[in-house]
Motif scaffolding. Structure first.
Motif, PDB file in Angstrom:
ATOM      1  N   SER A 320       1.549  -0.936  -0.266  1.00  0.00           N
ATOM      2  CA  SER A 320       0.287  -0.332   0.151  1.00  0.00           C
ATOM      3  C   SER A 320       0.969   1.385   0.069  1.00  0.00           C
ATOM      4  O   SER A 320       0.398   2.033  -0.958  1.00  0.00           O
ATOM      5  CB  SER A 320      -0.652  -0.162   1.330  1.00  0.00           C
ATOM      6  OG  SER A 320      -0.396  -0.193   2.683  1.00  0.00           O
ATOM      7  N   ASN A 321       1.678   1.074   1.410  1.00  0.00           N
ATOM      8  CA  ASN A 321       2.788   2.272   0.547  1.00  0.00           C
ATOM      9  C   ASN A 321       3.423   2.869  -0.089  1.00  0.00           C
ATOM     10  O   ASN A 321       3.702   4.268  -1.229  1.00  0.00           O
ATOM     11  CB  ASN A 321       3.430   2.456   1.848  1.00  0.00           C
ATOM     12  CG  ASN A 321       3.278   2.162   3.359  1.00  0.00           C
ATOM     13  OD1 ASN A 321       2.420   3.502   3.518  1.00  0.00           O
ATOM     14  ND2 ASN A 321       3.409   1.962   4.271  1.00  0.00           N
ATOM     15  N   ARG A 324       1.203   3.756  -2.928  1.00  0.00           N
ATOM     16  CA  ARG A 324       0.512   5.661  -2.938  1.00  0.00           C
ATOM     17  C   ARG A 324       1.699   5.946  -3.195  1.00  0.00           C
ATOM     18  O   ARG A 324       1.105   7.189  -3.670  1.00  0.00           O
ATOM     19  CB  ARG A 324      -0.027   5.580  -1.314  1.00  0.00           C
ATOM     20  CG  ARG A 324      -0.484   7.156  -0.603  1.00  0.00           C
ATOM     21  CD  ARG A 324      -1.037   6.813   0.580  1.00  0.00           C
ATOM     22  NE  ARG A 324      -0.360   6.792   1.621  1.00  0.00           N
ATOM     23  CZ  ARG A 324      -0.111   5.112   1.800  1.00  0.00           C
ATOM     24  NH1 ARG A 324      -0.680   4.750   2.131  1.00  0.00           N
ATOM     25  NH2 ARG A 324       0.595   5.427   3.360  1.00  0.00           N
ATOM     26  N   ARG A 327       1.796   6.545  -6.995  1.00  0.00           N
ATOM     27  CA  ARG A 327       1.085   7.397  -7.647  1.00  0.00           C
ATOM     28  C   ARG A 327       1.166   8.804  -7.347  1.00  0.00           C
ATOM     29  O   ARG A 327       1.180   9.929  -8.298  1.00  0.00           O
ATOM     30  CB  ARG A 327      -0.432   6.870  -6.999  1.00  0.00           C
ATOM     31  CG  ARG A 327      -0.891   5.610  -7.008  1.00  0.00           C
ATOM     32  CD  ARG A 327      -1.660   5.326  -7.030  1.00  0.00           C
ATOM     33  NE  ARG A 327      -2.978   3.651  -7.018  1.00  0.00           N
ATOM     34  CZ  ARG A 327      -3.686   3.469  -6.696  1.00  0.00           C
ATOM     35  NH1 ARG A 327      -4.132   4.113  -5.669  1.00  0.00           N
ATOM     36  NH2 ARG A 327      -4.447   2.058  -7.583  1.00  0.00           N
ATOM     37  N   HIS A 328       2.085   9.051  -6.485  1.00  0.00           N
ATOM     38  CA  HIS A 328       1.907  10.927  -5.635  1.00  0.00           C
ATOM     39  C   HIS A 328       2.524  11.111  -7.017  1.00  0.00           C
ATOM     40  O   HIS A 328       2.642  11.711  -7.351  1.00  0.00           O
ATOM     41  CB  HIS A 328       2.200  10.734  -4.451  1.00  0.00           C
ATOM     42  CG  HIS A 328       3.106  12.069  -3.652  1.00  0.00           C
ATOM     43  ND1 HIS A 328       2.204  12.778  -3.950  1.00  0.00           N
ATOM     44  CD2 HIS A 328       4.467  12.481  -3.629  1.00  0.00           C
ATOM     45  CE1 HIS A 328       3.021  13.997  -3.820  1.00  0.00           C
ATOM     46  NE2 HIS A 328       4.200  13.751  -3.534  1.00  0.00           N
ATOM     47  N   THR A 340      -3.445  13.652  -4.105  1.00  0.00           N
ATOM     48  CA  THR A 340      -2.561  12.998  -3.170  1.00  0.00           C
ATOM     49  C   THR A 340      -2.722  13.121  -2.026  1.00  0.00           C
ATOM     50  O   THR A 340      -3.136  13.374  -0.758  1.00  0.00           O
ATOM     51  CB  THR A 340      -1.125  14.222  -3.684  1.00  0.00           C
ATOM     52  OG1 THR A 340      -0.038  13.313  -3.345  1.00  0.00           O
ATOM     53  CG2 THR A 340      -1.079  15.420  -2.877  1.00  0.00           C
ATOM     54  N   GLN A 341      -2.305  11.387  -1.382  1.00  0.00           N
ATOM     55  CA  GLN A 341      -2.196  11.271  -0.137  1.00  0.00           C
ATOM     56  C   GLN A 341      -1.779  11.120   0.889  1.00  0.00           C
ATOM     57  O   GLN A 341      -0.849  10.676   1.289  1.00  0.00           O
ATOM     58  CB  GLN A 341      -2.768   9.772  -0.237  1.00  0.00           C
ATOM     59  CG  GLN A 341      -3.963   9.092  -0.848  1.00  0.00           C
ATOM     60  CD  GLN A 341      -3.922   8.028  -0.498  1.00  0.00           C
ATOM     61  OE1 GLN A 341      -3.639   7.353   0.234  1.00  0.00           O
ATOM     62  NE2 GLN A 341      -4.491   7.495  -1.870  1.00  0.00           N
TER      63      GLN A 341
END
Length: 362
Positions: A320-321, A324, A327-328, A340-341
């Motif tokens: 997951s990290n 994420r 994608r960022h 953005t997370q």
């Protein structure tokens, strides 16, 4: 070309004796037999597996490993485990590039004069480099497995000492040195000669085995016994034990991510074993029983590239990290207007994904 003498004969008799125009016949020293006939079925199989599938999968693997190395090198992803994953992605890039040379370019020797020439010229470098990268990949996998085991099962005091970025870097440097040392004999196994290619009717170059590579005791000790312990059965045995301990520890843990981590471990172990059973079998059949099956050799070479190319799929699907963070940066690079997370949190929690797949050499 040195040694070429067009005044000398190149007859069927001289070629059978391994000479042509004063040069050795290409392939004579190891009985490559450039002009040997193979079945049409095998030619088609070889073209599909080595000529098409291997480079296609390898190209995708290069993209995936480049993205993996980039993502794991980001500041917000820094951790002891991710240092190992970054190093593994780099070693997989080298493995795929050398596989293009060792497998694809070697395959093209039957179809191209320039491929024949450059394969011989570059072999003394690419051959030991590829084997060293695969050894390093195996060692990094075992080291990352132990790091993950310590992370999920050891005491906080031991974690603080072993699960640190500095410790990971030191371990990787030692792995690089050990991998280079272990594979150093490969630099003395082949040499380049000037030769006459009867297939292309021109002067060319070829590789021949040295006396060291032809020594039966050396082959038995280094390629059978040491290979089995260092590169095959030994690492598999350690990974199974370490993975089992990690799974047991995670089942006892109350971590909400334990389920996905266990799935990751199971998939990685299954991938590792499935991709390396065939190369290991082919290697033992050839070295112990003298059985050489061209179909199995092509498939085992393909599995080496598949194993090096699938890491990104595991990382992106179950990390997951990783997902994420990647994608960022992709959003920023392509100016995608998506939230953005990581805007408010530049330090995601440590990823507990363990044991990326690795390769075993043919």
């Amino acid at each position: 070309m040195e040694g070429l003498n067009m005044s000398m004969e190149c007859t069927r008799e001289s070629r059978s004796n391994g000479t042509c125009f004063g040069l050795a016949v290409c392939g004579f020293c190891y009985d490559f037999a450039e002009t040997r006939q193979v079945s049409k079925e095998y030619e088609q199989f070889n073209l599909v597996v080595i000529g098409l599938m291997l480079p296609a999968i390898g190209c995708l693997g290069l993209i995936g490993n480049t993205l993996s190395a980039f993502t794991y090198s980001r500041r917000e992803m820094i951790s002891s485990l991710n240092v190992y994953l970054f190093a593994l992605a780099c070693s997989d890039i080298v493995i795929i590039l050398t596989a293009f040379f060792l497998f694809f370019l070697e395959n093209m020797r039957k179809r191209s004069e320039w491929a024949t020439y450059y394969f011989a010229v570059l072999s003394p470098v690419m051959f030991p480099l590829g084997l060293t990268a695969q050894t390093i990949s195996v060692f990094i996998t075992v080291a990352s497995a132990f790091d993950c085991l310590v992370l999920v099962a050891a005491s906080d005091k031991f974690k603080s000492k072993f699960c640190s970025v500095n410790t990971s870097i030191i371990v990787i440097v030692k792995i690089l040195l050990l991998g280079a040392l272990y594979n150093s004999p490969h630099m003395y196994e082949i040499y380049v000669i000037d030769c006459w290619s009867t297939m292309y009717n021109t002067a060319s170059k070829d590789v021949c085995p040295t006396a060291l590579r032809a020594d039966e005791d050396y082959v038995r000790i280094y390629y059978v016994y040491m290979y089995t312990i260092v590169m095959a059965v030994g690492p598999v045995f350690l990974l199974v034990i370490i993975n089992s301990a990690i799974v047991i520890s995670m089942r006892r843990s109350s971590s909400p991510n334990s389920e996905s981590d266990i799935i990751t471990l199971v998939l990685v172990v299954c991938l590792f074993i499935s991709c390396n059973v065939l190369p290991l079998t082919v290697n033992f059949l050839e070295l112990l029983f003298g059985i050489i099956n061209s179909y199995l050799i092509d498939l085992s070479n393909l599995m080496v590239v598949v194993n090096s190319s699938c890491n990104f799929l595991i990382y992106y699907t179950f990390g997951s990290n990783f997902r994420r963070t990647l994608r960022h940066y992709l959003r920023n690079a392509f100016n995608w207007n998506a939230p953005t997370q990581l805007a408010n949190n530049r330090t995601p929690p440590r990823v507990k994904m363990c044991l990326p797949p690795t390769e075993v050499l043919i």
